[in-house]
Design an enzyme around this catalytic site. Sequence first.
Site, PDB file in Angstrom:
ATOM      1  N   GLU A 115       7.276  48.314  29.474  1.00  0.00           N
ATOM      2  CA  GLU A 115       6.536  49.544  29.712  1.00  0.00           C
ATOM      3  C   GLU A 115       5.993  49.601  31.134  1.00  0.00           C
ATOM      4  OE1 GLU A 115       4.996  50.592  25.256  1.00  0.00           O
ATOM      5  OE2 GLU A 115       4.296  48.754  26.163  1.00  0.00           O
ATOM      6  N   CYS A 131       1.350  50.947  37.220  1.00  0.00           N
ATOM      7  CA  CYS A 131       1.085  49.649  36.601  1.00  0.00           C
ATOM      8  C   CYS A 131       2.404  49.118  36.048  1.00  0.00           C
ATOM      9  CB  CYS A 131       0.061  49.868  35.488  1.00  0.00           C
ATOM     10  SG  CYS A 131      -0.295  48.397  34.537  1.00  0.00           S
ATOM     11  N   CYS A 136       3.998  38.017  26.272  1.00  0.00           N
ATOM     12  CA  CYS A 136       3.163  37.105  27.073  1.00  0.00           C
ATOM     13  C   CYS A 136       2.893  35.867  26.237  1.00  0.00           C
ATOM     14  CB  CYS A 136       1.845  37.791  27.443  1.00  0.00           C
ATOM     15  SG  CYS A 136       0.827  36.809  28.567  1.00  0.00           S
ATOM     16  N   CYS A 191      -4.346  36.136  24.755  1.00  0.00           N
ATOM     17  CA  CYS A 191      -5.759  36.508  24.858  1.00  0.00           C
ATOM     18  C   CYS A 191      -6.087  37.375  23.640  1.00  0.00           C
ATOM     19  CB  CYS A 191      -6.024  37.285  26.151  1.00  0.00           C
ATOM     20  SG  CYS A 191      -5.555  36.347  27.606  1.00  0.00           S
ATOM     21  N   CYS A 247      -6.072  41.331  23.739  1.00  0.00           N
ATOM     22  CA  CYS A 247      -4.966  42.026  24.417  1.00  0.00           C
ATOM     23  C   CYS A 247      -3.779  42.209  23.478  1.00  0.00           C
ATOM     24  CB  CYS A 247      -4.541  41.213  25.642  1.00  0.00           C
ATOM     25  SG  CYS A 247      -3.057  41.863  26.423  1.00  0.00           S
ATOM     26  N   GLY A 273       2.544  40.978  30.416  1.00  0.00           N
ATOM     27  CA  GLY A 273       2.909  39.669  30.938  1.00  0.00           C
ATOM     28  C   GLY A 273       1.955  39.077  31.960  1.00  0.00           C
ATOM     29  N   GLU A 274       2.142  37.774  32.211  1.00  0.00           N
ATOM     30  CA  GLU A 274       1.336  37.049  33.188  1.00  0.00           C
ATOM     31  C   GLU A 274       2.190  36.843  34.448  1.00  0.00           C
ATOM     32  OE1 GLU A 274      -1.761  35.894  33.929  1.00  0.00           O
ATOM     33  OE2 GLU A 274      -0.696  35.169  35.693  1.00  0.00           O
ATOM     34  N   SER A 302      -2.511  40.807  39.151  1.00  0.00           N
ATOM     35  CA  SER A 302      -3.594  40.406  38.256  1.00  0.00           C
ATOM     36  C   SER A 302      -3.173  39.171  37.482  1.00  0.00           C
ATOM     37  CB  SER A 302      -3.874  41.550  37.276  1.00  0.00           C
ATOM     38  OG  SER A 302      -4.818  41.154  36.317  1.00  0.00           O
ATOM     39  N   SER A 353      -8.565  38.082  35.844  1.00  0.00           N
ATOM     40  CA  SER A 353      -9.067  38.488  34.528  1.00  0.00           C
ATOM     41  C   SER A 353     -10.025  37.412  34.049  1.00  0.00           C
ATOM     42  CB  SER A 353      -7.901  38.627  33.546  1.00  0.00           C
ATOM     43  OG  SER A 353      -7.134  39.746  33.887  1.00  0.00           O
ATOM     44  N   LEU A 354     -11.308  37.608  34.300  1.00  0.00           N
ATOM     45  CA  LEU A 354     -12.294  36.575  33.960  1.00  0.00           C
ATOM     46  C   LEU A 354     -12.818  36.778  32.535  1.00  0.00           C
ATOM     47  CD1 LEU A 354     -13.813  34.099  35.112  1.00  0.00           C
ATOM     48  CD2 LEU A 354     -15.595  35.667  35.870  1.00  0.00           C
ATOM     49  N   CYS A 402      -4.953  49.724  29.548  1.00  0.00           N
ATOM     50  CA  CYS A 402      -4.942  48.275  29.707  1.00  0.00           C
ATOM     51  C   CYS A 402      -4.938  47.590  28.357  1.00  0.00           C
ATOM     52  CB  CYS A 402      -6.210  47.802  30.401  1.00  0.00           C
ATOM     53  SG  CYS A 402      -6.277  48.205  32.087  1.00  0.00           S
TER      54      CYS A 402
HETATM   55  N1  SAH Z   1      -1.690  38.935  32.416  1.00  0.00           N
HETATM   56  C1  SAH Z   1      -2.358  39.472  33.511  1.00  0.00           C
HETATM   57  C2  SAH Z   1      -1.969  40.882  33.843  1.00  0.00           C
HETATM   58  C3  SAH Z   1      -1.799  41.834  32.692  1.00  0.00           C
HETATM   59  S1  SAH Z   1      -3.216  42.224  31.743  1.00  0.00           S
HETATM   60  C4  SAH Z   1      -3.858  39.357  33.317  1.00  0.00           C
HETATM   61  O1  SAH Z   1      -4.286  39.024  32.229  1.00  0.00           O
HETATM   62  O2  SAH Z   1      -4.579  39.593  34.273  1.00  0.00           O
HETATM   63  C5  SAH Z   1      -4.004  43.504  32.674  1.00  0.00           C
HETATM   64  C6  SAH Z   1      -5.497  43.664  32.436  1.00  0.00           C
HETATM   65  O3  SAH Z   1      -5.782  44.353  31.216  1.00  0.00           O
HETATM   66  C7  SAH Z   1      -6.204  42.354  32.344  1.00  0.00           C
HETATM   67  O4  SAH Z   1      -7.399  42.338  33.064  1.00  0.00           O
HETATM   68  C8  SAH Z   1      -6.466  42.265  30.893  1.00  0.00           C
HETATM   69  O5  SAH Z   1      -7.440  41.372  30.609  1.00  0.00           O
HETATM   70  C9  SAH Z   1      -6.810  43.685  30.552  1.00  0.00           C
HETATM   71  N2  SAH Z   1      -6.795  43.954  29.104  1.00  0.00           N
HETATM   72  C10 SAH Z   1      -6.105  43.295  28.169  1.00  0.00           C
HETATM   73  N3  SAH Z   1      -6.361  43.810  26.935  1.00  0.00           N
HETATM   74  C11 SAH Z   1      -7.237  44.813  27.106  1.00  0.00           C
HETATM   75  C12 SAH Z   1      -7.844  45.750  26.221  1.00  0.00           C
HETATM   76  N4  SAH Z   1      -7.579  45.758  24.929  1.00  0.00           N
HETATM   77  N5  SAH Z   1      -8.687  46.669  26.741  1.00  0.00           N
HETATM   78  C13 SAH Z   1      -8.917  46.706  28.062  1.00  0.00           C
HETATM   79  N6  SAH Z   1      -8.360  45.863  28.947  1.00  0.00           N
HETATM   80  C14 SAH Z   1      -7.527  44.916  28.489  1.00  0.00           C
HETATM   81 FE1  SF4 Z   2      -1.165  38.002  28.673  1.00  0.00          FE
HETATM   82 FE2  SF4 Z   2      -2.827  39.215  30.429  1.00  0.00          FE
HETATM   83 FE3  SF4 Z   2      -2.672  40.063  27.890  1.00  0.00          FE
HETATM   84 FE4  SF4 Z   2      -3.814  37.715  28.404  1.00  0.00          FE
HETATM   85  S1  SF4 Z   2      -4.551  39.737  29.090  1.00  0.00           S
HETATM   86  S2  SF4 Z   2      -2.322  38.112  26.759  1.00  0.00           S
HETATM   87  S3  SF4 Z   2      -2.574  36.993  30.109  1.00  0.00           S
HETATM   88  S4  SF4 Z   2      -1.050  40.111  29.390  1.00  0.00           S
END
Ligand code: SAH
Ligand code: SF4
Length: 358
Positions: A96, A109, A116, A120, A123, A168-169, A200, A222-223, A341
Amino acid sequence: MVNFADLNYLDLKQIISNIFLNLDKKKISMRTNQIWKFYYQKGYFDPKLFSNLPEEILQKLKEEINFDRPKIKNKQISNDGTIKWLLELNDKNLVETVYIPSDNHATLCISSQVGCTLNCKFCHTGVQPLVKNLSAHEIVNQILIAKDELKEWDKEKKINNIVYMGMGEPFYNFENIKKSIEILKDMNGLGFSNKRITVSTSGISPNIKKAAKEIGTYLALSLHAPNNKIRDSIMPINKKYNIEDVIKHCKEYAIENGEKIFIEYVLLKDVNDSEECAKQLSKIMSQFPCKLNLIQFNPWPGVKYKTSSTEQTSKFMNIIKGYGHIVTIRKSRGDDILGACGQLKTASEREKRLTLLK
Ligand code: SAH
Ligand code: SF4
């Protein structure tokens, strides 16, 4: 056969000089320039559109280079103008890409993997197991397809920024994202500078260090938690690279690159949104040049977390601002089409199921 969008300028030049052994250096540069500009400035994805090129050259190019692009399987347009494309790759995997316009600029984006590995908890992409790393051409083609769809080849640019924040990461697909960024940055091609690209990461420390030297774009971390206890519970990768370790590498990145790191922090109700969390986060932020992007949590079917209230979000933001840090709030965009996101995946999974049923 290599795909055109897997080649950087020098790779293309090499291929042209291998094909046309009789051409002198000047002509090789001229042909490479022509073809590169047709592809990346005019958006001609089919060599038959490369006007002024002798038929013999076109034929040889087609024998050496694959010009295929992913197909658009589905396109959804949100009420707020966000567009999400579901792309089918040549191997039938689905990814996507999301276009997010705002008042005076627009962001694309893009995805770096199908699925992935990092899981997390908040996500949606993390629920989908990793299927594969995208190749450089599968990454670059997301941008080319979006430009085509937005008809921005000859007119003013509609996409100002590219963010590697889709599925993805990126730092677990390091070499391919590096190559794709090299192609995006080519000033005779797409011409995105370092300041128009953000990668990111969830914090893959060794590759943050590598990226500081080899990539050099903006970096987002992504902290999502102010201490290891909370981060361990929502981001399993923290057990491998904990906050101290990741921050140390981000600090080096910021120094090397001369720019602040964007910290991304999704506010999860009663998990990481307390005032105490805000204070702890402020302390972390004091350790290196950074600014905070607070993200509204986007729910998806089956998730256990809830979105923080507007009131709690403001409280959290004000505490951080009180410590002198820069904070912005990222509102949810495209959530009616699950293009926001962390919501990317649903459509591709559904499509896959439908394909299996056919
Ligand atoms: N894997 C990488 C890049 C993709 S995720 C990373 O984790 O940074 C892109 C962003 O969307 C990250 O900051 C992630 O934490 C955030 N994200 C993931 N799930 C989300 C959700 N349900 N609502 C809002 N942001 C989210
Ligand atoms: Fe993967 Fe980023 Fe989603 Fe974590 S937030 S599962 S690293 S895509």
